[in-house]
Enzyme design. Sequence first.
Site, mmCIF file in Angstrom:
data_model
loop_
_atom_site.group_PDB
_atom_site.id
_atom_site.type_symbol
_atom_site.label_atom_id
_atom_site.label_comp_id
_atom_site.label_asym_id
_atom_site.label_seq_id
_atom_site.Cartn_x
_atom_site.Cartn_y
_atom_site.Cartn_z
ATOM 1 N N ASP A 187 3.101 3.413 7.404
ATOM 2 C CA ASP A 187 1.897 3.053 6.720
ATOM 3 C C ASP A 187 2.194 1.743 5.994
ATOM 4 O O ASP A 187 1.520 1.076 5.427
ATOM 5 C CB ASP A 187 1.511 4.224 5.455
ATOM 6 C CG ASP A 187 0.279 3.419 4.899
ATOM 7 O OD1 ASP A 187 -0.942 3.390 5.610
ATOM 8 O OD2 ASP A 187 -0.031 3.417 3.716
ATOM 9 N N ALA A 201 -2.173 4.837 2.985
ATOM 10 C CA ALA A 201 -1.830 6.436 2.650
ATOM 11 C C ALA A 201 -2.542 6.669 1.381
ATOM 12 O O ALA A 201 -2.919 7.940 0.965
ATOM 13 C CB ALA A 201 -0.443 6.654 2.642
ATOM 14 N N GLU A 249 3.285 -7.400 3.357
ATOM 15 C CA GLU A 249 2.188 -6.848 3.003
ATOM 16 C C GLU A 249 0.973 -7.375 3.972
ATOM 17 O O GLU A 249 -0.050 -7.029 4.084
ATOM 18 C CB GLU A 249 1.808 -6.791 1.590
ATOM 19 C CG GLU A 249 2.389 -5.860 0.491
ATOM 20 C CD GLU A 249 2.014 -4.485 0.769
ATOM 21 O OE1 GLU A 249 0.945 -4.277 1.457
ATOM 22 O OE2 GLU A 249 2.569 -3.465 0.349
ATOM 23 N N HIS A 298 -1.444 0.376 5.224
ATOM 24 C CA HIS A 298 -1.174 0.550 3.751
ATOM 25 C C HIS A 298 -2.254 1.404 3.230
ATOM 26 O O HIS A 298 -2.755 1.029 2.219
ATOM 27 C CB HIS A 298 -0.458 -0.842 2.919
ATOM 28 C CG HIS A 298 -0.009 -0.254 1.874
ATOM 29 N ND1 HIS A 298 0.877 -1.156 1.326
ATOM 30 C CD2 HIS A 298 0.283 0.827 1.170
ATOM 31 C CE1 HIS A 298 1.378 -0.720 0.088
ATOM 32 N NE2 HIS A 298 1.141 0.785 0.009
ATOM 33 N N ARG A 322 7.788 2.172 0.834
ATOM 34 C CA ARG A 322 7.689 0.832 0.875
ATOM 35 C C ARG A 322 8.426 0.214 1.992
ATOM 36 O O ARG A 322 9.474 0.665 2.551
ATOM 37 C CB ARG A 322 8.459 0.313 -0.417
ATOM 38 C CG ARG A 322 7.835 0.438 -1.794
ATOM 39 C CD ARG A 322 6.510 -0.377 -2.027
ATOM 40 N NE ARG A 322 5.727 -0.107 -3.244
ATOM 41 C CZ ARG A 322 4.828 0.489 -3.448
ATOM 42 N NH1 ARG A 322 4.397 1.208 -2.303
ATOM 43 N NH2 ARG A 322 4.166 0.707 -4.488
ATOM 44 N N ASP A 361 18.244 13.991 -2.574
ATOM 45 C CA ASP A 361 17.635 13.351 -3.753
ATOM 46 C C ASP A 361 19.035 13.760 -4.815
ATOM 47 O O ASP A 361 18.784 14.832 -5.608
ATOM 48 C CB ASP A 361 16.526 13.708 -4.293
ATOM 49 C CG ASP A 361 15.826 13.000 -5.225
ATOM 50 O OD1 ASP A 361 16.661 12.131 -6.133
ATOM 51 O OD2 ASP A 361 14.470 12.450 -5.228
#
Length: 313
Positions: free
Chosen positions: A261, A287, A266, A285, A237, A175
């Site tokens: 997930d 989580a 979508e 989706h 995502r 990161d």
Amino acid sequence: MAKKVVYVDYIFKNEEVEKKLFNEAGIDYINASEKPIEEQIEICSDADGVVSTFTLMDEKFISHLKKCKVLVRTGIGFNTIDIEAASDKNIMVANVRDYCIDEVADHAVALSMALIRKLSILEKSIKDKKSWSVNDARPIQRISTQTVCLYGLGATGKSYASKMKAIGFKVVAYDPYQPDEIFEDLGIERETDLDSLFKKADIISIHVPLNDDTYHSVNEKMFSMMKDSAYIINVSRGEIIKEVDLVAALKANKIAGAGLDVLESENPDLSDEIFSLDNVIITPHVAYYSEGSEDSLQELSAMQAILAINEGE
């Protein structure tokens, strides 16, 4: 004229929380989630606030908003909202941060553990083959020999890293936006090169937001660098992973498996090839979900709208 807030896609069990909070704030509440998009746009045209989850708040939608002060997304990310178009009309954009950090991290841990301990393979072997044996799941590696690599170290990533480290994994993260102190405080290794991160991972877990830089950033190139024994986890995502490349890598056994997930759509077609692969665990989706997190999301998203409409915050 009374102030008005419109929900364009309502995701909660009941509306009592919203009705109570908006009534107390002197704001009319409208649930337009069952209306077609063109009718929603008309209803929202004179709204002071619009709340959405999956509906795309694009330039076309936003251009019809005549007096809107705030667009609220009931979630952490706000990739469904055209920030530039909202800014051009002086409309605030709000999300709900931190309401499900532990839930999402826990879900990533669960997917990771299920894959590395090969639970779905063992369950399938028992139920389909009536086999009471480890043979179908060999090899299963000792956790202390495995390296978990995080692509992104935001709030959810930090929680996941801490949990996986406590279980006994070596944890490495990439990161570029986090200071060294964060890595030191977590007791995890910093990787400064994304390619190197993917090469060393036994498990790679995605914890970055979706933006122009991360869209399809996990693709054929990255899969080709991974160990053929490695797993990939995505609770972030779906569009971060180029799905067609993932399917190809899974079918060719270039990687060992995936725990997902989120997918690129979508509302995926459940007959798509990815759902037929034995080396994938997919959840719809969810989580973010626990009873507690959903209660928090429902209340906090309404309060974001109220504060912006009544107090300009």
